[in-house]
Write a protein that holds these residues in place. Structure first.
Motif, PDB file in Angstrom:
ATOM      1  N   VAL A 165      27.070 -16.768  86.304  1.00 44.06           N
ATOM      2  CA  VAL A 165      27.373 -17.109  87.692  1.00 44.06           C
ATOM      3  C   VAL A 165      28.850 -16.935  88.021  1.00 44.06           C
ATOM      4  O   VAL A 165      29.204 -16.369  89.060  1.00 44.06           O
ATOM      5  CB  VAL A 165      26.918 -18.560  87.987  1.00 44.06           C
ATOM      6  CG1 VAL A 165      27.334 -18.982  89.397  1.00 44.06           C
ATOM      7  CG2 VAL A 165      25.408 -18.689  87.822  1.00 44.06           C
ATOM      8  N   PHE A 166      29.720 -17.398  87.128  1.00 47.97           N
ATOM      9  CA  PHE A 166      31.140 -17.472  87.470  1.00 47.97           C
ATOM     10  C   PHE A 166      31.985 -16.319  86.916  1.00 47.97           C
ATOM     11  O   PHE A 166      33.054 -16.045  87.447  1.00 47.97           O
ATOM     12  CB  PHE A 166      31.732 -18.802  86.973  1.00 47.97           C
ATOM     13  CG  PHE A 166      31.115 -20.008  87.601  1.00 47.97           C
ATOM     14  CD1 PHE A 166      31.362 -20.326  88.929  1.00 47.97           C
ATOM     15  CD2 PHE A 166      30.265 -20.823  86.880  1.00 47.97           C
ATOM     16  CE1 PHE A 166      30.789 -21.439  89.514  1.00 47.97           C
ATOM     17  CE2 PHE A 166      29.685 -21.940  87.453  1.00 47.97           C
ATOM     18  CZ  PHE A 166      29.941 -22.247  88.773  1.00 47.97           C
ATOM     19  N   VAL A 167      31.526 -15.680  85.845  1.00 42.34           N
ATOM     20  CA  VAL A 167      32.328 -14.618  85.239  1.00 42.34           C
ATOM     21  C   VAL A 167      31.941 -13.287  85.867  1.00 42.34           C
ATOM     22  O   VAL A 167      30.765 -12.896  85.814  1.00 42.34           O
ATOM     23  CB  VAL A 167      32.119 -14.572  83.716  1.00 42.34           C
ATOM     24  CG1 VAL A 167      32.943 -13.450  83.097  1.00 42.34           C
ATOM     25  CG2 VAL A 167      32.501 -15.907  83.098  1.00 42.34           C
ATOM     26  N   PRO A 168      32.867 -12.563  86.472  1.00 44.80           N
ATOM     27  CA  PRO A 168      32.531 -11.265  87.072  1.00 44.80           C
ATOM     28  C   PRO A 168      32.206 -10.239  86.004  1.00 44.80           C
ATOM     29  O   PRO A 168      32.702 -10.299  84.872  1.00 44.80           O
ATOM     30  CB  PRO A 168      33.808 -10.893  87.841  1.00 44.80           C
ATOM     31  CG  PRO A 168      34.900 -11.634  87.157  1.00 44.80           C
ATOM     32  CD  PRO A 168      34.283 -12.915  86.655  1.00 44.80           C
ATOM     33  N   ALA A 200      34.066  -5.493  81.001  1.00 42.27           N
ATOM     34  CA  ALA A 200      34.540  -4.120  80.882  1.00 42.27           C
ATOM     35  C   ALA A 200      35.995  -4.081  80.427  1.00 42.27           C
ATOM     36  O   ALA A 200      36.409  -3.169  79.709  1.00 42.27           O
ATOM     37  CB  ALA A 200      34.383  -3.392  82.214  1.00 42.27           C
ATOM     38  N   ARG A 201      36.777  -5.084  80.832  1.00 42.89           N
ATOM     39  CA  ARG A 201      38.180  -5.140  80.412  1.00 42.89           C
ATOM     40  C   ARG A 201      38.336  -5.785  79.045  1.00 42.89           C
ATOM     41  O   ARG A 201      39.234  -5.418  78.288  1.00 42.89           O
ATOM     42  CB  ARG A 201      39.000  -5.925  81.441  1.00 42.89           C
ATOM     43  CG  ARG A 201      39.054  -5.284  82.826  1.00 42.89           C
ATOM     44  CD  ARG A 201      40.101  -5.971  83.701  1.00 42.89           C
ATOM     45  NE  ARG A 201      39.839  -7.398  83.838  1.00 42.89           N
ATOM     46  CZ  ARG A 201      39.165  -7.939  84.840  1.00 42.89           C
ATOM     47  NH1 ARG A 201      38.669  -7.155  85.802  1.00 42.89           N
ATOM     48  NH2 ARG A 201      38.967  -9.242  84.912  1.00 42.89           N
ATOM     49  N   ALA A 202      37.477  -6.765  78.713  1.00 42.43           N
ATOM     50  CA  ALA A 202      37.640  -7.499  77.454  1.00 42.43           C
ATOM     51  C   ALA A 202      37.167  -6.708  76.251  1.00 42.43           C
ATOM     52  O   ALA A 202      37.746  -6.823  75.164  1.00 42.43           O
ATOM     53  CB  ALA A 202      36.899  -8.824  77.528  1.00 42.43           C
ATOM     54  N   LEU A 237      33.424   0.390  68.828  1.00 38.07           N
ATOM     55  CA  LEU A 237      34.530  -0.549  68.713  1.00 38.07           C
ATOM     56  C   LEU A 237      34.198  -1.896  69.338  1.00 38.07           C
ATOM     57  O   LEU A 237      34.740  -2.930  68.927  1.00 38.07           O
ATOM     58  CB  LEU A 237      35.785   0.035  69.371  1.00 38.07           C
ATOM     59  CG  LEU A 237      36.348   1.318  68.752  1.00 38.07           C
ATOM     60  CD1 LEU A 237      37.567   1.789  69.531  1.00 38.07           C
ATOM     61  CD2 LEU A 237      36.704   1.101  67.281  1.00 38.07           C
ATOM     62  N   ALA A 238      33.318  -1.899  70.335  1.00 41.48           N
ATOM     63  CA  ALA A 238      32.943  -3.153  70.983  1.00 41.48           C
ATOM     64  C   ALA A 238      32.162  -4.068  70.043  1.00 41.48           C
ATOM     65  O   ALA A 238      32.224  -5.296  70.161  1.00 41.48           O
ATOM     66  CB  ALA A 238      32.120  -2.871  72.237  1.00 41.48           C
ATOM     67  N   VAL A 239      31.429  -3.480  69.101  1.00 39.40           N
ATOM     68  CA  VAL A 239      30.618  -4.281  68.183  1.00 39.40           C
ATOM     69  C   VAL A 239      31.479  -5.196  67.314  1.00 39.40           C
ATOM     70  O   VAL A 239      31.250  -6.413  67.271  1.00 39.40           O
ATOM     71  CB  VAL A 239      29.711  -3.368  67.332  1.00 39.40           C
ATOM     72  CG1 VAL A 239      29.093  -4.145  66.174  1.00 39.40           C
ATOM     73  CG2 VAL A 239      28.611  -2.767  68.196  1.00 39.40           C
TER      74      VAL A 239
END
Length: 367
Positions: free
Chosen positions: A114-117, A122-124, A131-133
């Motif tokens: 609800v609160f986190v866009p 995508a930025r974090a 690499l995201a894993v």
């Protein structure tokens, strides 16, 4: 003529004329079949049907409570059996351990949804899934919760557009490498501090490898994206609490099913099996891996259970600590409810086999 005069002189014939806007159809339906009573009849019928239906729920509850009072003697006798006492102890223990962390996971899941866009993820996380894993796996060390909390959070990450490989790496790593679990492991094994490092390395390794395997071999039709319609609301606050209510009922039901299965297996499994299995190193590893699945112990408490199994080797105990937070009965039930049966039937066996291999490899190097 006498018949035609009797009808207007009746009091009923005068009142309907004056009360035509209030109740025209019920008074005229018997006198004039051509009157438009058909549209009015369906309006009265649902009310007549709804009232008995609403009154049945308190009646059923009253009868159920009355039956429990009348049968309290036989019920107490059945619960006094040692097998039932053991069953109730395990069942309540699993629920008491898991429910607070389930609620924590639900709150975090609703907050993320609800609160986190969506742009935040995508930025974090790195844009490349490979690499995201590992980044998502390391992020599991930031959440002080158990496996019950990681499932709804991972579902929220998938809903918010995070690649499933990264979300699954987080799902596996968070219950095993967060600070609370590692601290409990250090307390449970004061003479073997290498168990803390072994658990951290093996769990993170298995989490990343499973994420990479899903990225390479997984298919979108195997993973059912959790529904998000219950997040709708007039405001973000209303949407948040709608999400909390939905996920508590949804995930809590599967948690109860898993706890019941774990209690049943715990109550009927003979204790002599453990002594026999500990004599063979390979059998000991497989036995504790299966035991971790069946017991479904919360990751905050499993280290103390493993430490109590003094007849087993450290590698077998490490297998117990790596397998349990990644796949057990209640986790399988919750993963089925969140991501679908097709996903759970593929993900659970692969996780089980890879967790055993990772624990054995890490134990051979560090222990």
């Amino acid at each position: 003529m006498a018949i035609t005069k009797a009808a207007p002189r009746g009091p009923d014939s005068d009142e309907p004329v004056g009360r035509a806007p209030e109740q025209p159809a019920p008074k005229r339906s018997a006198e004039n079949p051509a009157a438009p009573v058909e549209p009015v009849a369906p309006v009265a019928a649902p009310d007549a049907v709804a009232d008995p239906g609403e009154s049945k729920s308190p009646l059923i509850l009253t009868l159920l409570l009355l039956g429990l009072v009348l049968l309290q003697g036989p019920i107490r006798g059945a619960l006094s059996v040692p097998v039932m006492q053991s069953w109730m102890t395990v069942f309540v223990a699993v629920l008491v351990q898991a429910l607070p962390f389930l609620v924590l996971g639900v709150l975090l899941s609703a907050a993320i949804a609800v609160f986190v866009p969506a742009s935040f993820f995508a930025r974090a996380l790195p844009s490349r899934p490979a690499l995201a894993v590992p980044v998502a796996g390391m992020a599991g060390a930031m959440l002080p919760g158990c496996e019950c909390a990681s499932v709804p959070v991972a579902g929220a990450l998938v809903r918010r557009g995070v690649t499933p490989a990264a979300a699954l790496a987080f799902l596996l790593s968070a219950p095993a490498i967060n600070p609370i679990v590692l601290t409990a492991t250090a307390v449970a094994f004061p003479r073997n501090p290498e168990m803390v490092l072994g658990r951290f390395v093996a769990s993170l390794l298995v989490s990343c490898v499973m994420g990479w395997l899903w990225q390479r071999l997984g298919r979108t039709d195997w993973l059912r994206t959790p529904e998000s319609s219950h997040y709708e609301g007039p405001s973000k606050g209303a949407a948040f609490w709608n999400s909390v209510r939905h996920d508590v009922m949804h995930a809590g039901g599967f948690l109860v099913v898993g706890a019941m299965a774990a209690a049943t297996l715990k109550a009927v499994a003979p204790a002599s099996w453990l002594r026999t299995a500990a004599e063979n190193p390979l059998v000991a590893i497989l036995a504790l891996a299966v035991l971790a699945v069946l017991l479904s112990i919360c990751s905050e408490a499993d280290a103390f259970v493993a430490a109590s199994l003094t007849q087993f080797s450290l590698t077998a105990k490490l297998t117990f600590l790596v397998v349990g937070p990644m796949i057990d009965l209640k986790l399988f039930a919750m993963q089925t409810g969140t991501f679908g049966r097709g996903f759970a039937l593929r993900f659970a066996p692969a996780t089980f086999a890879l967790a055993i291999a990772g624990a054995v490899l890490t134990g051979a190097v560090l222990l």
